[in-house]
Design a protein around this motif. Structure first.
Motif, mmCIF file in Angstrom:
data_model
loop_
_atom_site.group_PDB
_atom_site.id
_atom_site.type_symbol
_atom_site.label_atom_id
_atom_site.label_comp_id
_atom_site.label_asym_id
_atom_site.label_seq_id
_atom_site.Cartn_x
_atom_site.Cartn_y
_atom_site.Cartn_z
ATOM 1 N N VAL A 129 0.959 -1.113 0.067
ATOM 2 C CA VAL A 129 0.067 -0.184 -0.002
ATOM 3 C C VAL A 129 0.866 1.361 -0.063
ATOM 4 O O VAL A 129 1.964 1.351 0.584
ATOM 5 N N GLY A 139 1.568 5.512 -0.200
ATOM 6 C CA GLY A 139 0.994 6.990 -0.326
ATOM 7 C C GLY A 139 1.866 7.863 -0.723
ATOM 8 O O GLY A 139 3.190 7.772 -0.297
ATOM 9 N N GLU A 181 3.308 11.808 -1.440
ATOM 10 C CA GLU A 181 3.131 13.200 -1.068
ATOM 11 C C GLU A 181 3.888 14.064 -1.895
ATOM 12 O O GLU A 181 5.240 13.893 -1.944
ATOM 13 N N THR A 183 -2.055 11.835 -2.098
ATOM 14 C CA THR A 183 -2.671 10.681 -2.609
ATOM 15 C C THR A 183 -3.519 9.984 -1.472
ATOM 16 O O THR A 183 -3.172 9.941 -0.260
ATOM 17 N N PRO A 216 -4.569 6.109 0.089
ATOM 18 C CA PRO A 216 -3.490 5.006 0.062
ATOM 19 C C PRO A 216 -3.935 4.346 -1.325
ATOM 20 O O PRO A 216 -4.999 4.230 -1.809
ATOM 21 N N ASN A 253 5.529 6.780 1.018
ATOM 22 C CA ASN A 253 4.930 6.215 2.187
ATOM 23 C C ASN A 253 4.481 4.839 1.621
ATOM 24 O O ASN A 253 4.236 4.722 0.641
ATOM 25 N N SER A 259 3.643 0.721 2.836
ATOM 26 C CA SER A 259 3.487 -0.389 3.905
ATOM 27 C C SER A 259 3.160 -1.735 3.079
ATOM 28 O O SER A 259 2.825 -1.655 2.054
ATOM 29 N N GLY A 288 -0.673 -2.237 6.958
ATOM 30 C CA GLY A 288 0.611 -2.116 7.845
ATOM 31 C C GLY A 288 1.083 -1.114 8.252
ATOM 32 O O GLY A 288 0.560 -0.004 7.864
ATOM 33 N N ARG A 346 3.609 2.082 8.093
ATOM 34 C CA ARG A 346 4.395 2.613 6.975
ATOM 35 C C ARG A 346 5.533 3.116 7.340
ATOM 36 O O ARG A 346 5.725 3.696 8.277
ATOM 37 N N GLU A 388 8.191 6.442 5.624
ATOM 38 C CA GLU A 388 8.028 7.630 4.794
ATOM 39 C C GLU A 388 9.385 8.012 4.230
ATOM 40 O O GLU A 388 10.107 8.729 5.055
#
Ligand code: ADP
Ligand code: MG
Ligand code: ZN
Length: 495
Positions: free
Chosen positions: A13, A15, A17, A170, A172, A215, A217, A227, A229, A231
């Motif tokens: 998963v 993310g 930024e 975003t 996830p 990010n 996980s 889970g 994460r 970064e």
């Protein structure tokens, strides 16, 4: 653990930024200039230095740019929103808080469709895009690594403090599976194209105008709960975004397989080997004591203004690519390789600088793509400009260079030997088409190959290729092949 093994047990998963520095002429909350490369601390004032009693004023172009980005990302635009203070101490942030947005971002709930290398479209959901300001820059002096550890002192430059930033976050990203690193790269690439198309920033990652926090996980297949994460901060090239995601997937899987736990922390990415190392621990209890900024009025963009901006949005990259494919007459597959090589923009700029489309495509997709590949860098990072490639095309069109010489000129420009014309002069690369200079080489070729010369005299003109080849060899590729052919035919009475 290798990548395939990691993916056999876990589902990533992500993310993303992304911070984009806007290309506004002045800073977000004061009138200071934003020009890069100025004398340190020459572009500051009481407001961006956070001196007591100074008051901020919002940059209208900053707000307009944020709305344009939000609209292009299919976001809703807030009818009313505020700035917030994000409080923390860091020497490069003179106010001891960053003026940002928190629970009231200007744009939210959007998406961006990105195209993967095989042409598949993946939709990335956007959480929000908000306005904030950049920090100053610290340089740590006296240590071996340039990091603060081991440094004897630090220097601060506040020229960047207060430059407008848009942070795009975003939701996830799920469901990318083994392609998660590829999705991350494609997303940042598409976002960069979009930002450039909007004209709100040059979005040069190599100049720090656009940077990405990755990010990531893992969760076991079939598990819904995310889970923990990590970064990875400030990743600053497309390729690095992909490598950082890939590295973290393998690292997380190794820790989890050993029965360990992932700590929620920031990490640093290392360009040299594509690894990441731990930064600071960052749990969810981290408290920035956000509160609404009392010195700035709320932002309430009129609906009519937002609609005006929407109507004036330029053609966005995905539609533009479809149009260009038509104009350049490329098959899906050829267009896809242009896209995969990141060559659309360089080709367009080369055409804009006067080169024919097929020539522009030929150099960027041939010689330059090959070199980018070999050195593992992006095409846009090659130390040659579209204007310089266009100049090489012009020299070829004028007959001053042939392809072989043009390749050497490009090689010279890439090696930092100057403009194409300077490389031509310095290396003596111009095509030789002057008859007196070619005459001796042509006579020599005829004398060395009497049998072939006789064939041509007898009318077997097709045999001339062998003699042209001989001349090209003795002139080390610098002869004008068409002129050489004419001369040979003339001399042998076959013209
Ligand atoms: P922070 O300010 O702590 O970085 P943000 O909410 O601004 O938090 O950004 C976190 C990013 O990570 C978002 O893109 C979010 O979608 C994503 N994210 C949140 N939780 C996870 C997780 N468990 N695994 C992967 N990504 C996550
Ligand atoms: Mg973050
Ligand atoms: Zn200022």
């Amino acid at each position: 653990m290798n990548y395939d093994d990691a993916m056999a047990s876990y589902d990533p998963v992500m993310g993303l930024e992304v911070h984009v520095e806007l290309g506004t002429r002045t800073k977000m909350f004061c009138g200071c200039s934003t020009t890069l490369g100025a004398e340190p601390n020459s572009q500051t004032c009481p407001t961006c230095l956070g001196l007591p009693g100074s008051l901020p004023v919002v940059n209208a172009i900053g707000v307009e740019s944020a709305i344009k980005i939000g609209l292009a990302l299919n976001c809703e635009i807030a009818q009313w929103c505020r700035f917030a203070r994000k409080n923390y101490f860091y020497p490069d942030m003179p106010k001891n808080f960053q003026t940002s947005q928190y629970d009231e971002p200007i744009a939210f709930n959007g998406y961006l469709d990105v195209q993967l290398e095989d042409g598949e479209i993946f939709r990335v959901q956007i959480e929000r895009a908000h306005m904030e300001e950049d920090t100053g820059k610290s340089s740590h002096i006296g240590g071996a690594t340039g990091r603060i550890h081991g440094a004897s002192h630090s220097l601060l430059d506040y020229n960047r403090a207060g430059i407008p930033l848009i942070e795009i976050v975003t939701k996830p990203i799920e469901g990318a599976g083994v392609r998660a690193p590829e999705v991350a790269k494609a997303y940042v690439a598409e976002l960069r194209e979009l930002i450039k198309a909007l004209g709100v920033s040059e979005a040069r990652m190599d100049k720090g105008q656009m940077r990405c926090d990755v990010n990531l996980s893992l969760r076991p297949h079939g598990r819904e709960k995310f889970g923990t994460r990590s970064e990875t901060k400030n990743v600053n090239s497309l390729r690095s975004v992909e490598r950082a995601a890939r590295f973290e997937i393998m690292r997380h899987a190794t820790v989890l397989d050993d029965g360990g736990t992932i700590v929620q922390e920031t990490r640093h990415f290392h360009e040299e080997d594509g690894s990441t190392t731990a930064g600071r621990i960052k749990d969810n209890a981290e408290d920035y004591r956000y509160f609404p900024e009392p010195d700035l009025v709320p932002i309430a963009p009129a609906l009519a203004w937002v609609e005006e901006l929407r109507a004036a949005l330029p053609e966005l990259p995905r539609l533009r690519r479809a149009r260009l494919q038509g104009e350049w007459g490329l098959s899906d597959q050829d267009m896809q390789s242009v896209l995969n090589a990141g060559a659309v923009q360089p080709i367009l700029e080369t055409i804009a600088a006067g080169a024919p489309a097929d020539q522009a495509r030929k150099w960027w997709m041939g010689e330059l793509a090959r070199r980018a590949n070999e050195s593992g860098t992006d095409l846009s990072e090659q130390p040659i400009t579209p204007g310089q490639v266009a100049r090489v095309c012009a020299l070829v069109a004028e007959g001053k260079l042939n392809d072989k010489l043009a390749r050497q000129v490009i090689e010279g420009v890439l090696a930092g030997q100057g403009e194409p014309d300077e490389v031509v002069a310095a290396r003596g690369l111009a095509v030789v088409s002057d008859d007196s200079a070619l005459g001796a080489a042509v006579d020599q070729a005829i004398a060395d190959n009497p049998a072939i010369a006789d064939k041509i005299r007898d009318g077997k003109v097709a045999a001339v290729g062998a003699l042209v080849g001989a001349v090209m060899k003795t002139t080390r590729g610098q002869a004008d092949a068409a002129r050489v052919k004419d001369l040979i035919l003339q001399k042998l009475g076959a013209a």
